[in-house]
Motif scaffolding. Structure first.
Motif, PDB file in Angstrom:
ATOM      1  N   LEU A  87     -15.658  17.434  30.102  1.00 35.59           N
ATOM      2  CA  LEU A  87     -15.981  17.220  31.515  1.00 35.59           C
ATOM      3  C   LEU A  87     -15.850  15.757  31.906  1.00 35.59           C
ATOM      4  CD1 LEU A  87     -19.071  19.533  32.088  1.00 35.59           C
ATOM      5  CD2 LEU A  87     -16.874  19.659  33.266  1.00 35.59           C
ATOM      6  N   GLN A  97     -16.985  28.330  38.878  1.00 34.23           N
ATOM      7  CA  GLN A  97     -15.816  29.110  38.490  1.00 34.23           C
ATOM      8  C   GLN A  97     -15.831  29.512  37.022  1.00 34.23           C
ATOM      9  OE1 GLN A  97     -12.673  26.469  39.649  1.00 34.23           O
ATOM     10  NE2 GLN A  97     -13.190  26.605  41.827  1.00 34.23           N
ATOM     11  N   SER A  98     -16.874  29.096  36.276  1.00 36.76           N
ATOM     12  CA  SER A  98     -16.939  29.391  34.848  1.00 36.76           C
ATOM     13  C   SER A  98     -17.629  30.722  34.593  1.00 36.76           C
ATOM     14  CB  SER A  98     -17.676  28.270  34.121  1.00 36.76           C
ATOM     15  OG  SER A  98     -17.036  27.033  34.339  1.00 36.76           O
ATOM     16  N   PHE A 156     -20.837  28.889  32.432  1.00 38.93           N
ATOM     17  CA  PHE A 156     -20.415  27.570  32.004  1.00 38.93           C
ATOM     18  C   PHE A 156     -21.182  27.115  30.761  1.00 38.93           C
ATOM     19  CE2 PHE A 156     -20.955  22.867  32.600  1.00 38.93           C
ATOM     20  CZ  PHE A 156     -19.687  22.545  32.158  1.00 38.93           C
ATOM     21  N   ILE A 195     -16.694  23.399  39.216  1.00 36.69           N
ATOM     22  CA  ILE A 195     -16.331  23.833  37.861  1.00 36.69           C
ATOM     23  C   ILE A 195     -17.340  24.835  37.334  1.00 36.69           C
ATOM     24  CG2 ILE A 195     -16.059  23.066  35.462  1.00 36.69           C
ATOM     25  CD1 ILE A 195     -14.994  20.390  36.597  1.00 36.69           C
ATOM     26  N   ARG A 230     -17.442  18.184  42.582  1.00 37.02           N
ATOM     27  CA  ARG A 230     -16.384  18.775  41.749  1.00 37.02           C
ATOM     28  C   ARG A 230     -17.003  19.438  40.518  1.00 37.02           C
ATOM     29  NH1 ARG A 230     -11.199  15.558  39.097  1.00 37.02           N
ATOM     30  NH2 ARG A 230     -10.070  17.429  38.418  1.00 37.02           N
TER      31      ARG A 230
END
Length: 388
Positions: free
Chosen positions: A252, A241-242, A245, A238, A234
């Motif tokens: 988090l 999709q950042s 990031f 994340i 997971r």
């Protein structure tokens, strides 16, 4: 041992020696104990088999993987003893990190059989590093990365391009054999980083590598349970999709339902396993000790594979720049732009990116995607894929 030899000779017959990865010529194969590490799927097994077929006599060598059923009733030391008695000179051991007590047995093999050269490889850099302390005076270690854009051009398009340095790129060295690189570069970003692209089912195999690394390799090393592996998966989603990031470990931790310290540990494990890359600042002046400023997926193929929709183009550009430069250079975060390398500043963007961000800076450059040629302080992004 006869079944091991049958399987070994089958692999030798099937392996192609038409092209060797960048690391092949950089390995001193004469060393008595060599370790090759790297993420799953980058071609470590092929590299070893190519060396046997190309440079050695196959009858003097043996290749084994520790996942073979042979090792349920035998150990590596026994195999080495029996192989040497047959006149064996070169032993190649794959997936060594899955063999309990591997570093101790390799040490004994090294000490007991000075006439035997051993090459071992492992997909999990974590376990390799954990055991190398026992072998530090004996083994020579090499770390292997996925394909550069240059290697992709040679392997899949038969286009032979020379290796460039940063100085070559900044001097705008021309590549006559590559008149229109952009379509090829776009394909490389999506599916050109791993050598198994030619085997088919690329997306599926890449998903299997991600799952196996997060749900098996890392939990096995760190003593984690299966649910922890799912949390790391997971976390990977994340990051994918950042834009890109910037880690907030406290936030988090809440999302993942773990402690803040656990998140930092997860990121380190995933980085060492070759699935993410953490961009640090220059704190302390020593590579790897700085504060984490950004977290990227390790390569753009992972980005495209893990994104439900087309990944953010800015993230793709920064990811490939970081991936292709950090093998040879110490890349850190810049206080005014995206990256800094040896005192040089690089801002990465599209073809319409202006020089405003680097205005007034010495040794500063804008790296642009979607352009074929550079000029002055403008450098094409695709050329950074020719560094190895």
């Amino acid at each position: 041992m006869d079944k091991l030899l049958d399987y070994y000779y089958k692999l030798i017959r099937e392996v192609s020696v038409n092209y060797q990865r960048y690391i092949y010529s950089g390995i001193n194969w004469k060393n008595r104990l060599i370790g090759i590490t790297g993420a799953r799927g980058v071609g470590k097994t092929t590299l070893m088999l190519q060396h046997i077929k190309k440079d050695l006599r196959p009858e003097d060598s043996i290749y084994v993987t520790v996942e073979d059923f042979y090792f349920s009733t035998h150990n590596l030391l026994d195999l080495a003893d029996a192989f040497v008695k047959r006149g064996g000179k070169y032993m190649f051991v794959d997936e060594i990190h899955k063999y309990e007590g591997w570093s101790r047995e390799l040490k004994l093999i090294y000490d007991y059989h000075p006439e035997l050269n051993v090459v071992f490889s492992g997909s999990s850099i974590l376990d390799i590093n954990k055991g190398v302390a026992d072998l530090s005076r004996r083994s020579v270690m090499y770390k292997m990365q996925g394909l550069s854009f240059r290697e992709y051009l040679k392997m899949f398009n038969n286009i032979d391009v020379p290796v460039l340095s940063l100085q070559d790129i900044m001097a705008h060295v021309e590549i006559p054999v590559l008149a229109h690189p952009l379509p090829l570069f776009a394909d490389y970003l999506k599916r050109g980083y791993y050598p198994f692209m030619r085997d088919g089912d690329y997306a599926l195999r890449l998903q299997q590598i991600i799952s196996h690394t997060l749900e098996s390799d890392i939990p096995l090393y760190a003593g984690m349970n299966v649910s922890t592996g799912r949390k790391m998966k997971r976390l990977m989603a994340i990051i994918a999709q950042s834009v890109p990031f910037k880690p907030n470990f406290t936030t988090l931790a809440t999302v993942l339902g773990v402690s803040r310290n656990n998140v930092a540990d997860y990121c380190l494990y995933i980085e060492e396993a070759g699935l993410i890359a953490q961009l640090r600042d220059d704190t302390g002046g020593v590579r790897g000790l700085g504060k984490v400023e950004k977290v990227f997926l390790e390569n753009t193929n992972l980005l495209y594979n893990m994104s439900d929709e087309a990944p953010n183009v800015g993230n793709v550009r920064e990811t490939v720049f970081f991936n292709q430069t950090r093998l040879k250079y110490n890349v850190i975060s810049s206080k005014v732009a995206d990256f800094e390398i040896d005192g040089m500043t690089f801002e990465v963007g599209g073809k319409n990116k202006t020089q405003k961000q680097i205005q007034g800076l010495d040794n500063a450059f804008v790296v642009k995607d979607d352009i074929e040629y550079g000029h002055d302080k403008i450098l094409p992004l695709w050329k950074f894929g020719l560094l190895y």
